[in-house]
Design an enzyme around this catalytic site. Structure first.
Site, PDB file in Angstrom:
ATOM      1  N   THR A 298      50.950  38.606  40.408  1.00 14.99           N
ATOM      2  CA  THR A 298      52.297  38.502  40.949  1.00 14.99           C
ATOM      3  C   THR A 298      53.196  37.704  40.016  1.00 14.99           C
ATOM      4  O   THR A 298      52.729  36.859  39.248  1.00 14.99           O
ATOM      5  CB  THR A 298      52.311  37.777  42.305  1.00 14.99           C
ATOM      6  OG1 THR A 298      51.893  36.409  42.099  1.00 14.99           O
ATOM      7  CG2 THR A 298      51.407  38.453  43.303  1.00 14.99           C
ATOM      8  N   ASP A 299      54.493  37.966  40.111  1.00 13.72           N
ATOM      9  CA  ASP A 299      55.446  36.979  39.626  1.00 13.72           C
ATOM     10  C   ASP A 299      55.362  35.778  40.567  1.00 13.72           C
ATOM     11  O   ASP A 299      54.791  35.850  41.651  1.00 13.72           O
ATOM     12  CB  ASP A 299      56.857  37.576  39.589  1.00 13.72           C
ATOM     13  CG  ASP A 299      57.740  36.885  38.567  1.00 13.72           C
ATOM     14  OD1 ASP A 299      57.453  35.727  38.197  1.00 13.72           O
ATOM     15  OD2 ASP A 299      58.734  37.494  38.118  1.00 13.72           O
ATOM     16  N   TRP A 300      55.944  34.665  40.146  1.00 15.29           N
ATOM     17  CA  TRP A 300      55.743  33.394  40.847  1.00 15.29           C
ATOM     18  C   TRP A 300      56.406  33.432  42.223  1.00 15.29           C
ATOM     19  O   TRP A 300      57.619  33.430  42.338  1.00 15.29           O
ATOM     20  CB  TRP A 300      56.290  32.257  39.993  1.00 15.29           C
ATOM     21  CG  TRP A 300      55.254  31.601  39.135  1.00 15.29           C
ATOM     22  CD1 TRP A 300      55.051  30.254  39.001  1.00 15.29           C
ATOM     23  CD2 TRP A 300      54.259  32.225  38.301  1.00 15.29           C
ATOM     24  NE1 TRP A 300      53.995  30.017  38.150  1.00 15.29           N
ATOM     25  CE2 TRP A 300      53.497  31.207  37.710  1.00 15.29           C
ATOM     26  CE3 TRP A 300      53.935  33.548  38.013  1.00 15.29           C
ATOM     27  CZ2 TRP A 300      52.432  31.459  36.853  1.00 15.29           C
ATOM     28  CZ3 TRP A 300      52.881  33.812  37.150  1.00 15.29           C
ATOM     29  CH2 TRP A 300      52.143  32.783  36.585  1.00 15.29           C
ATOM     30  N   GLY A 301      55.577  33.467  43.254  1.00 17.29           N
ATOM     31  CA  GLY A 301      56.085  33.488  44.618  1.00 17.29           C
ATOM     32  C   GLY A 301      56.543  34.855  45.086  1.00 17.29           C
ATOM     33  O   GLY A 301      57.314  34.954  46.044  1.00 17.29           O
ATOM     34  N   ALA A 302      56.062  35.923  44.444  1.00 18.52           N
ATOM     35  CA  ALA A 302      56.504  37.275  44.797  1.00 18.52           C
ATOM     36  C   ALA A 302      55.637  37.927  45.860  1.00 18.52           C
ATOM     37  O   ALA A 302      55.820  39.105  46.150  1.00 18.52           O
ATOM     38  CB  ALA A 302      56.527  38.156  43.543  1.00 18.52           C
TER      39      ALA A 302
END
Length: 825
Positions: A298-302
């Protein structure tokens, strides 16, 4: 429209009628955007006929078969934001000598580490159209990540592609032409991973603007219209099948063909479903159709779910702040809602990617991305643990890497205008010059403000996680001034763009007035001069346009240098007869001023070309969605495949400068071009070979009591673990609401003719020969294709044969072949 015969690259543009792959999962025909269909299960990795990947999977499976559920989960789970030395850190498996995996920003430098080089950004690199240089840059960047002990680079960026001129992060990518970016993706993948570092292609997919990438509630209230960010979900990029295949997925397909080991999914939704839990995107398009063998993070917090995302094809959650993975993933396996073989595949894909890329960092990272302090607590964020060495201050720079960075910057400079042979400068032409503009000098906040969101002076990168930490930075004023001294040319620098009296006094007596202007784009991390990642407009910053108008009214030899992430509005001054020369570049990194001086004074002949089209009317660009009046924002990509030059061609829109435009200090001619089709194209693609047998993993211990927090173990705050806290709470769940179409049955072979190999199925071909008189012609194909068959292009250059390959789709009906040629200087 035909491109003018100025410059560096030869383009063979082949376009076709797009065809829907009828064997793929289909959405309703009522709306071409509608919603993403489902596709299950996640294709098991290691079943495609590729020897290197199969060998990596063989070794990885041996390790995974020895692991417990918690150990497998630990590999898939970030330990929390800033809870380790790198941008992202997974758990480890000490029993099998598997260390925490260190993943680190960013595309152009080892962000937040000292003693590294800051290379030109992706958009500047693509302006070179130089395949060898792009490869060399990737090798150099990879070597510095390796030298710092990072396992994976969070880059390069192939989304956003930059289809929106005002998009905040387009400069991190390589331009809106899919073939150009595809060539770059293939080369960069091989270059980075040759250094024993995992390349992470990002952001999959449709992440073309920063506004609304997260759900926000009045985040910037009091600064700007709070309704601008008053949403309950992230933006849904709604992309039709043809545009998906021919534009946005293309570069990722080429990265997969190059063996990319990791792909990062994006914050936005795709056709109504979050990209990081979209089974059609991850399971079908990426892992089935393109045959991707690595792991998806994931992208950060996605991430917005755990079980659904894992079943949809997600393999790693970063940084796992919300803890959808970790202990919750362990619980899901124990209660039966997540099949154990899906977790096995997740862990195996991660390990096989490290093996495939040759990652070997037994000592771990030698830096700490949270601080430059030499010593401190081992867990710096929590201020806990022993006092240890956090930063060994290893200098990973080298003469070779600096030379590559400098060369990449030089070849990224684009000469747009040069009336009366104003350039190059020299003492025979000028005795006195003025260097003008706030963008020419030092930023009053330095170069190390938070995530490089400075923007008050000269800039070497945009801002956000894609920026770097400068070991040095040469401003235009310093670089041009030093070069003027060598020529014994008098110079003066005036950095005030607002009180213009001093600048005009200086310009009045100068033989040449050099105005440096810029605009700064980046990631949506906060307020940078009133911009939140995406640009509010395409106007140059720091009062540059009024300054250019005033200076050019009194000096008939005004030279304008423009730096921006992507396109910028040049119309206020480009036709001004007193503006005799205009130079453009995207962000050039640490040697910005040195490079400008080399080009201005003729030490280097400008050879860069625009990787996008510059419009006459800024309203002809695809706009950023800035405000919405609904809680669930939607961005319909109604332009479909007609982005950049395709749009201007289709709608006959006037442009200021074409894609591929760029002048030099030399003149060239071209003659006797001949194209021959030597073999008719076949629409009958052969299916790829069936997959190898599904691997049967050994079953791990399913006793919940084995996975509780170990007795006496002290848990750190804000740190994610794979443990459960109450074994008695684990009950078999037979009523989990799986998505429509959910299945655990693996396919025996490719779902469609488009699938079956790395980057797609390569089974059919066509041969085109170009006979060119000149020996120094560089040829680049720009092909609007689906992803399936093989297209061979053979280029004959004075009896020297160069062959390159590319992919196409079954039933590729070629509707036109347009030859656009430029001469290589």
């Amino acid at each position: 429209m035909l491109l003018p015969l100025y410059g560096l690259a030869s383009f063979l543009v082949l376009s076709q009628a797009a065809l829907v792959n009828t064997s793929a999962p289909q959405a309703s025909n009522d709306d071409p955007f509608n919603h993403s269909p489902s596709f299950y299960p996640t294709p098991q990795g290691g079943r495609i006929n590729d020897g290197k990947w199969q060998a990596a999977f063989y070794r990885a499976r041996e390790l995974v078969d020895q692991m417990s559920i918690a150990e497998k989960v630990n590999l898939t789970t970030g330990v929390g934001s800033a809870s380790g030395p790198c941008s992202g850190n997974t758990g480890s498996v000490p029993r099998l000598n598997i260390s925490s995996i260190c993943v680190q920003d960013g595309p152009l430098s080892v962000r937040a580490a000292d003693l590294t080089d800051v290379f030109p950004c992706g958009m500047a690199a693509s302006s070179s159209f130089n395949k060898q240089l792009i490869y060399d840059r990737a090798v150099a960047i990879g070597s510095e990540f390796k030298g710092k002990g990072a396992d994976a680079i969070l880059g390069p960026v192939y989304g956003p592609m930059g289809v929106k001129a005002a998009g905040g992060r387009g400069w991190e990518g390589h331009g809106p032409d899919p073939y150009l970016e595809g060539v770059i993706a293939y080369l960069q993948t091989i270059g980075i991973q040759s250094q024993g570092v995992v390349s992470t292609a990002k952001h999959l997919i449709g992440n073309e603007q920063e506004h609304f990438r997260f759900a926000k509630k009045d985040k910037h209230a009091g600064k700007i219209d709070p309704g601008m960010f008053n949403t309950s979900s992230s933006l849904s990029s709604e992309i039709d099948d043809r545009a998906m295949h021919e534009i946005y997925l293309w570069p990722f397909a080429e990265a997969v063909r190059g063996g990319v080991s990791s792909i990062m999914c994006s914050y936005n939704k795709l056709n109504g479903s979050h990209a990081c839990q979209n089974s059609y995107l991850l399971n079908y398009l990426l892992k089935e159709e393109l045959g991707f063998q690595g792991f998806v993070m994931t992208d950060w917090g996605a991430l917005y779910s755990g079980i659904d995302a894992a079943n949809a094809g997600l393999d790693m959650d970063m940084p796992c702040e919300a803890q959808y993975f970790g202990g919750n993933l362990t619980t899901a396996v124990l209660n039966g809602t997540l099949p154990q073989d899906r977790l096995d595949d997740m862990a195996t894909r991660i390990l096989s990617a490290l093996i495939y890329s040759g990652v070997h960092n037994p000592d771990g990272p030698n830096y700490n991305a949270q601080t430059f302090l030499t010593e401190g607590h081992e867990y710096f964020k929590q201020q806990e643990g022993d006092i240890v060495v956090l930063n060994k201050h290893v200098d990973v720079r080298s003469d070779i890497n600096r030379a590559v960075a400098l060369r990449s910057a030089v070849e990224g400079v684009v000469l747009l205008k040069n009336e009366h042979e104003t350039l190059p400068l020299g003492r025979e032409k000028v005795k006195r010059i003025s260097i003008l503009g706030q963008a020419a000098g030092d930023d009053s906040k330095g170069t190390s403000c938070s995530l490089r969101g400075c923007g008050s002076g000269a800039i070497g990168t945009g801002y956000g996680s894609g920026a770097g930490t400068f070991s040095y930075f040469v401003t235009p004023a310093d670089g041009i001034g030093a070069r003027a001294q060598q020529e014994k040319i008098s110079y003066e620098f005036i950095g005030d763009s607002w009180n213009q009296a001093a600048a005009m006094d200086s310009a009045l007596y100068a033989d040449a007035a050099i105005e440096v202007a810029n605009s700064v784009a980046g990631e949506e991390i906060g307020d940078v001069d009133g911009n939140y990642g995406d640009l509010n407009n395409l106007t140059l910053w720091h009062n540059a346009v009024p300054l250019i108008k005033n200076i050019s009214s009194i000096n008939n030899n005004t030279i304008v240098i423009v730096t921006s992430g992507q396109q910028i509005d040049l119309e206020p001054f480009i036709d001004n007869e007193n503006v005799t020369a205009v130079i453009y570049s995207s962000y050039l990194g640490q040697d910005f001023g040195t490079v400008l001086a080399k080009v201005l004074f003729g030490d280097e002949n400008p050879s860069g070309k625009l990787p996008f089209t510059i419009a006459k009317d800024v309203n002809d660009y695809i706009p950023v969605i800035e405000k919405v009046d609904v809680p669930d924002p939607v961005d319909k990509f109604t332009e479909s495949i007609y982005v950049d030059y395709r749009y201007f061609d289709k709608y006959n829109k006037p442009v200021r400068y074409e894609f591929g435009y760029g002048l030099s200090y030399s003149n060239f001619s071209l003659s006797d071009i001949e194209i021959q089709t030597l073999q008719p194209f076949s629409e009958n693609a052969e299916p790829a070979a069936n997959y190898s047998e599904t691997y049967q993993y050994k079953q791990s211990n399913m006793d919940p009591s084995e996975y509780t927090v170990p007795e006496g173990f002290k848990e750190l705050a804000n740190y994610t673990y794979p443990y459960i806290h109450d074994a008695s709470s684990i009950k078999a769940n037979s009523s989990y609401d799986y998505p429509e179409g959910y299945s655990t049955e693996q396919l025996d072979g490719p779902k469609s003719l488009a699938a079956g190999g790395l980057g797609g199925n390569h089974t059919c071909g066509m041969l085109v020969t170009l006979s060119l008189l000149k020996s120094q012609i560089k040829v680049l194909m720009l092909v609007g294709l689906h992803l399936n068959c093989m297209l061979d292009i053979q280029i004959m250059m004075n009896s020297q044969h160069l062959q390159c390959n590319y992919v196409d789709l079954k039933r590729c009906f070629w509707i036109k072949i347009i030859l656009k040629l430029f001469l290589l200087n």
